[in-house]
Design an enzyme around this catalytic site. Sequence first.
Site, PDB file in Angstrom:
ATOM      1  CE1 TYR A  54       4.785   5.583   6.437  1.00  0.00           C
ATOM      2  CE2 TYR A  54       3.493   7.644   5.059  1.00  0.00           C
ATOM      3  CZ  TYR A  54       3.833   5.997   5.958  1.00  0.00           C
ATOM      4  OH  TYR A  54       2.144   5.083   6.695  1.00  0.00           O
ATOM      5  CG  HIS A  82       5.987   4.260  11.197  1.00  0.00           C
ATOM      6  ND1 HIS A  82       6.474   4.207   9.896  1.00  0.00           N
ATOM      7  CD2 HIS A  82       4.841   3.511  11.231  1.00  0.00           C
ATOM      8  CE1 HIS A  82       5.319   3.610   8.749  1.00  0.00           C
ATOM      9  NE2 HIS A  82       4.217   3.446  10.495  1.00  0.00           N
ATOM     10  CD  GLU A 130       3.604   1.881   6.181  1.00  0.00           C
ATOM     11  OE1 GLU A 130       2.685   1.245   7.094  1.00  0.00           O
ATOM     12  OE2 GLU A 130       3.261   3.082   7.393  1.00  0.00           O
ATOM     13  CG  HIS A 163      -0.031   1.730   4.906  1.00  0.00           C
ATOM     14  ND1 HIS A 163      -0.300   3.814   4.559  1.00  0.00           N
ATOM     15  CD2 HIS A 163      -0.280   1.209   6.124  1.00  0.00           C
ATOM     16  CE1 HIS A 163      -0.209   3.771   5.558  1.00  0.00           C
ATOM     17  NE2 HIS A 163      -0.135   2.914   6.731  1.00  0.00           N
TER      18      HIS A 163
END
Lengths: 107, 377
Positions: B183, B172, B192, B270
């Site tokens: 993001y 990251h 991610e 995610h």
Amino acid sequence: MYVKKIHFERTGGFAGIRLAAEIEVNELPDDQKHEILELLDEMDFDELPEKPGNKMPIPDEFFYSVTVESDSREYKVSGGESSLPQDMAPLLDILGSITKQKMRERK
Amino acid sequence: MHNHRHPIHCIVPPHVLEQIATKGSDTQKSLAIDTLKASERMRGQRRALADFSGAVSRFAAVGGKERIIYDAKNGSTLPGTVVRNEGDPDSSDVTVNEAYEGSGATYDLYKNIYGRDSIDNNGMRLDSTVHYKKGYDNAFWDGQQMVYGDGDGELFNRFTIAIDVMGHELTHGVTQFEAKLVYSFQPGALNESMSDVFGSLVKQYSLNQTADAADWLIGQGLLASGVNGVALRSMKEPGTAYDDPVLGKDPQPGHMNDYVNTISDNGGVHINSGIPNHAFYVVATTIGGKAWEKAGQIWYVTLRDKLTSNSNFQDCANLTYQAAAELFGDGSLEQQAVKTGWAEVGIDATTGGTTTPPSGNGCLSSLLRAIGAAPAK
């Protein structure tokens, strides 16, 4: 502030696993109920903006959403962990553990 | 490492240096190029400093591998108390050692394989804090450092337990200095995915595994013993890492047909990361051998030089396809493997795309096309 129900949700985090529950405040043990009501009162939850802080999301941080249902209306506060007021942390902790408890009971 | 101070540093404006770099004598050229590179790095650092005020003392650009592990002692103050410096012997605390070894393994992969000197490619010190808060279920990169919780012990174990978690968090940081992928939604899912890809590569590199032998799991061992699951994510088979009565089922898709439209989790960063994750897995296993060598190189160059803050999955497919051609040749087996990987998740990688225009322009031009004010594509 009269509190009937609390909707709690935690999403994101490295794990990306969602925790969520609807908490009937009157069904909680007395000490938990009082602690939550006191915390809501101390931080003037009903006067907080719906999205406090407008920081860029931090990778992998938790995103919280707390909705307090009163008789007449709802008060919602949501945001990334780092953008929520510091004094919300104890409330998020206790709501998080109640939520986990409820999720375990549901299974 | 010495901090060379060159006379033309800090004085000559970049556009003049660019002129010298293209039109000067050979000596002037190389001098100007070095200076430009150095000031690029400085700018990167300054930008990071401006973004995260109060970070100054922690950006010690010493060069080489330098790690510090801090202990928050279950509090929330960062960074906490220093418990292990670079070169110190093992601690009696396994969490401290895992954070130390994991950040070291990540540094080594980036340095030895991709020639990158730390997160900022300028020797930035790797700071990690362990034992953050009480029973904290998370690990994150806060823009300056890594932070690890101990887990609640019922659903999650300590977050340093899997080496790919350290690789994930540090990546990251790399993304923050390079592609700067925003993001949320697809750019966020790519952000991610990059962290999962290099997290998994850190694990494979440290075990010296081939792509076939690797487990391609993210966060193996992180779920507590009562939970029904092997890890948090599977790059090999997205959606199969856990299926538990309390936690629910792993929600990751492995194909565009199953893309999850949601505003939760910053637009499913995610969740939909499963799609580019699986594409990488297919590319790496199709090429064969050690995944960090060729597939990793293609992805690294794409992250460093090609992706931009708003890139989406299609852009990433096109840009990895392009990077593969540049690195291994047009029509090479490696480039074909990239095509195969993205096709497997429902995306047709082409050479057409370099970087997409900002979405605003895209909307405007399609609107203009729709009303007949611009030629059809």
